[in-house]
Design a protein around this motif. Sequence first.
Motif, mmCIF file in Angstrom:
data_model
loop_
_atom_site.group_PDB
_atom_site.id
_atom_site.type_symbol
_atom_site.label_atom_id
_atom_site.label_comp_id
_atom_site.label_asym_id
_atom_site.label_seq_id
_atom_site.Cartn_x
_atom_site.Cartn_y
_atom_site.Cartn_z
ATOM 1 N N VAL A 199 37.406 103.519 5.592
ATOM 2 C CA VAL A 199 36.981 102.491 6.555
ATOM 3 C C VAL A 199 37.714 101.188 6.246
ATOM 4 C CG1 VAL A 199 35.052 101.077 7.381
ATOM 5 C CG2 VAL A 199 34.718 103.531 6.999
ATOM 6 N N ALA A 200 37.754 100.812 4.970
ATOM 7 C CA ALA A 200 38.412 99.569 4.564
ATOM 8 C C ALA A 200 39.895 99.583 4.915
ATOM 9 C CB ALA A 200 38.224 99.341 3.066
ATOM 10 N N ALA A 201 40.516 100.765 4.889
ATOM 11 C CA ALA A 201 41.944 100.888 5.195
ATOM 12 C C ALA A 201 42.214 100.930 6.696
ATOM 13 C CB ALA A 201 42.501 102.146 4.533
ATOM 14 N N GLY A 202 41.159 100.893 7.509
ATOM 15 C CA GLY A 202 41.340 100.894 8.953
ATOM 16 C C GLY A 202 41.616 102.270 9.535
ATOM 17 N N ARG A 203 41.254 103.314 8.816
ATOM 18 C CA ARG A 203 41.540 104.681 9.256
ATOM 19 C C ARG A 203 40.385 105.324 10.017
ATOM 20 N NH1 ARG A 203 42.315 107.468 3.962
ATOM 21 N NH2 ARG A 203 42.281 109.287 5.333
ATOM 22 N N CYS A 204 39.287 104.588 10.238
ATOM 23 C CA CYS A 204 38.083 105.202 10.802
ATOM 24 C C CYS A 204 37.664 104.584 12.128
ATOM 25 C CB CYS A 204 36.921 105.060 9.824
ATOM 26 S SG CYS A 204 37.206 105.900 8.271
#
Length: 82
Positions: free
Chosen positions: A20-25
């Motif tokens: 989520v933090a990496a923007g993948r979700c």
Amino acid sequence: MTSAETATLSGRDRAVLRAVAAGRCELGSGGWQPVLLIDGLACADSAAGHRLLAAGLINPPDPGRPLGPASITSLGWRALAR
């Protein structure tokens, strides 16, 4: 969520939180629990999104959108920093 509770996050929950933090979700608000997609695929642990939401580690989905980017809360960032 207390600091003791964030310290007891499972490895799987930490991995999902990092995604989520990496923007993948993406997060959707369909059904009785949120739908969490990672890299466009449904999360194998269907309750992970619910656990992270209930713990206040990710923001709830926008009820006006069927699917939108998942975002981490400040508490979520602090949990990852431990």
